[in-house]
Motif scaffolding. Structure first.
Motif, PDB file in Angstrom:
ATOM      1  N   ASP A 412       0.618   7.045   2.749  1.00  0.00           N
ATOM      2  CA  ASP A 412      -0.699   6.507   3.085  1.00  0.00           C
ATOM      3  C   ASP A 412      -0.670   5.995   4.522  1.00  0.00           C
ATOM      4  O   ASP A 412      -0.321   4.846   4.784  1.00  0.00           O
ATOM      5  CB  ASP A 412      -1.067   5.380   2.113  1.00  0.00           C
ATOM      6  N   GLU A 413      -1.049   6.865   5.462  1.00  0.00           N
ATOM      7  CA  GLU A 413      -0.962   6.501   6.876  1.00  0.00           C
ATOM      8  C   GLU A 413      -1.908   5.363   7.240  1.00  0.00           C
ATOM      9  O   GLU A 413      -1.545   4.475   8.017  1.00  0.00           O
ATOM     10  CB  GLU A 413      -1.266   7.731   7.740  1.00  0.00           C
ATOM     11  N   ASP A 414      -3.118   5.371   6.704  1.00  0.00           N
ATOM     12  CA  ASP A 414      -4.091   4.333   7.056  1.00  0.00           C
ATOM     13  C   ASP A 414      -3.619   2.956   6.587  1.00  0.00           C
ATOM     14  O   ASP A 414      -3.700   1.968   7.330  1.00  0.00           O
ATOM     15  CB  ASP A 414      -5.460   4.652   6.452  1.00  0.00           C
ATOM     16  N   ALA A 415      -3.138   2.888   5.356  1.00  0.00           N
ATOM     17  CA  ALA A 415      -2.652   1.614   4.841  1.00  0.00           C
ATOM     18  C   ALA A 415      -1.378   1.185   5.563  1.00  0.00           C
ATOM     19  O   ALA A 415      -1.197  -0.002   5.882  1.00  0.00           O
ATOM     20  CB  ALA A 415      -2.407   1.708   3.343  1.00  0.00           C
ATOM     21  N   SER A 416      -0.497   2.126   5.851  1.00  0.00           N
ATOM     22  CA  SER A 416       0.753   1.804   6.538  1.00  0.00           C
ATOM     23  C   SER A 416       0.498   1.230   7.925  1.00  0.00           C
ATOM     24  O   SER A 416       1.227   0.343   8.392  1.00  0.00           O
ATOM     25  CB  SER A 416       1.626   3.056   6.657  1.00  0.00           C
TER      26      SER A 416
END
Length: 431
Positions: A412-416
Motif C-alpha cells: 500500500d504505497e499511499d498508506a506507507s
C-alpha cells in the motif's frame, strides 16, 4: 524518513541566530558526560517547552530533593518569563533561560531534559539530546509519525540514554491493576476491548490568519513543519487539531489508553496486524483538520480486536471484555463484573507488572540507576504507532494492514507514504 541535509552553521552564528535555523545533528557530541550519579546526587534537568503541560511538569520538579530545575527553554518569551518567575518564586533563585533548545543541550551542567512541546517538536530535541549525552523525558504522543518514533528509539539505544515517554497512566495504580488482571486471565479469554476517546474540544469558530505576536518566534515554532501563516487558533493547545503538528484526540487521549491496551496484551514491543476502517467525520466548515468523530478496529495476530471510538459518547476509558468477566478503567475509576474479579487469586507464576507511584520519579530513579523506565522510548513508540495507524486509516477512509516486526504497511504505497513526513528546510532528522 524523508530527510534533507542541513547547511553547516558555525557555533557563533548558531548562538546569535534567533530565526531558528537548522543545525546538523552531527554538531552535537556523541559522548556521555563523565558525571556519575550517586545516592545523594541531584539530576540537573532542563525544560524544553514550559506552557500548559510544560508548566505542570515544571511544578512537579520544583522542590524535589534529587532533581534540580537547571534551565528553561521556550520560543515564546512571555511564556519563558512566566516560567522563570515561577522558578524564582518556588525555588528561591532563578535559573538560566534559553530561546533555542540547542543552547540548553550544549550546556555541560545539564544532565537531562524534559520536552513538553507540540508533537511536531518531539523528535528533533529527543534525538539531539541523546546525541548530546542527555537523558530525556518526552511527553506523549512520543512522535508525529512512525518514522520519527523509530528514529527516537534508535537514538536512545545508540547513545545509551534513559528516555521516558510521558504516558503517566502507567504510573497510576488503577491502570496497572487492570492490565495485570487481563494479563493473568482473570476475565478469561479476551473477546473484545473497547477504547472510548473524547470528542474534539476546539472552541470555534475559526478565525482569520494574522501577524504573529511579537513575543512568539513563529518560524521557530513551526520548525520542521510546513510553512503556514500564523493563526491564533492553530497554536498552543489547539495545535493538536491540525495535521502538521499533531493527530487529534487519537494521539492525545489515544496515546494514553491505547498504551494501556498494549500493556495489558503484552505487546509493548509489537502491535496490531491490521486496522479496519469503520467511519470518520470531519468538521463541515473546516475549523480544524482532524476527525470530529472516528471509529477503527485494530486486530492482533491472536484474534483479539480493539474497537477505538472517538467522539461518539463512549465513556473516556477502556473496557476489557472476556469470557469470564469485564473490567472498565479510566482515571480514578476501576470496576469489574463480577465485583471480586480484580482480587484474583493468581497462581505462583502470575504476571507482576512494574509498579511506579510517580512517573517523574521513575524517570529520575532510572537515570541514576541506568535502567529503562516504565514507559521506555520503545514502548512509547509502539503505542504512538497504534495511534498513527488509526489516523492513517481514518484519513484514507479505508482499512490497512500492518507488519509490526518490519514496521511496514505491505502492498500500500499511499498508506506507507504517511508513515513519515518531509521536514521543512533547513531542518533534518539525522537518525
Amino acid at each position: 524518513m524523508n530527510t534533507k541535509g542541513s547547511p553547516a552553521i558555525s557555533r557563533r552564528r548558531f548562538l546569535g541566530d534567533g530565526a531558528g535555523l537548522g543545525l546538523a545533528a552531527a554538531a552535537f557530541p556523541a559522548v556521555v558526560p563523565s558525571r556519575a550519579f550517586g545516592a545523594v546526587d541531584r539530576v540537573r534537568v532542563g525544560f524544553i517547552g514550559v506552557r500548559n503541560q510544560g508548566t505542570n511538569n515544571l511544578k512537579a520538579f520544583l522542590g524535589r530533593r534529587d532533581a534540580q530545575v537547571a534551565g528553561l527553554c521556550d520560543v515564546d518569551r512571555d511564556v519563558l518569563a512566566g516560567a522563570s518567575s515561577l522558578v524564582a518564586e518556588r525555588a528561591g533563585s532563578s535559573c538560566p533561560t534559553h530561546h533555542d533548545y540547542r543552547e540548553l543541550l550544549d550546556r555541560p551542567d545539564i544532565d537531562a531534559v524534559l520536552i513538553t512541546t507540540p508533537d511536531h517538536w518531539h523528535a528533533l530535541p529527543t534525538v539531539h539530546a541523546c546525541q548530546a549525552g542527555k537523558d530525556v523525558y518526552c511527553e506523549k504522543p512520543l512522535s508525529l509519525t512512525v518514522a520519527e518514533g523509530r528514529a527516537m528509539a534508535d537514538a536512545a539505544r545508540t547513545h545509551d540514554r534513559v528516555v521516558q515517554t510521558g504516558s503517566q497512566q502507567r504510573s497510576s495504580p488503577e491502570f496497572r491493576r487492570a492490565a495485570e488482571a487481563v494479563r493473568n486471565g482473570r476475565i478469561g479469554t479476551v473477546q473484545e476491548i473497547v477504547v472510548g476517546l473524547p470528542g474534539v474540544n476546539f472552541e470555534g469558530p475559526a478565525v482569520a490568519d494574522e501577524a504573529p505576536p511579537a513575543a512568539l518566534d513563529y518560524p521557530f515554532w513551526l520548525g520542521p513543519a510546513p510553512s503556514r501563516p500564523y493563526n491564533p487558533k492553530q497554536v498552543h493547545y489547539n495545535f493538536r487539531f491540525f495535521w502538521p503538528y499533531s493527530g487529534g484526540q487519537m494521539t492525545n487521549w489515544g496515546a494514553h489508553h491505547l498504551d494501556i491496551v498494549q500493556w495489558a496484551l503484552g505487546r509493548d514491543e509489537s502491535g496490531p496486524t491490521g486496522v479496519e476502517f469503520v467511519d470518520a467525520a470531519f468538521h463541515p466548515q473546516g475549523w480544524y483538520e482532524v476527525p470530529t468523530t472516528s471509529e477503527v478496529v485494530y486486530s492482533y495476530d491472536d484474534g483479539i480486536t480493539v474497537r477505538c471510538r472517538q467522539g461518539k459518547g463512549d465513556p473516556n476509558g477502556i473496557r476489557f471484555a472476556g469470557s469470564g468477566g469485564t473490567i472498565f478503567v479510566s482515571r480514578g475509576k476501576l470496576r469489574s463484573e463480577p465485583g471480586d474479579l480484580l482480587d484474583g487469586p493468581d497462581g505462583p507464576d502470575a504476571v507482576r507488572l512494574e509498579e511506579s507511584p510517580d512517573h517523574h520519579q521513575n524517570w529520575i530513579d532510572c537515570i541514576k540507576e541506568r535502567r529503562r523506565p516504565i514507559c521506555d522510548v520503545e514502548v512509547g513508540h509502539r503505542s504512538a504507532t497504534v495511534c498513527h495507524l488509526g489516523n492513517i486509516a481514518a484519513r484514507l477512509g479505508r482499512s490497512i494492514r500492518w507488519d509490526p516486526s518490519r514496521e511496514a504497511i505491505p502492498g500500500d504505497e499511499d498508506a506507507s507514504a504517511m508513515l513519515s513526513r518531509p521536514y521543512r528546510e533547513p531542518w533534518s532528522l539525522d537518525a
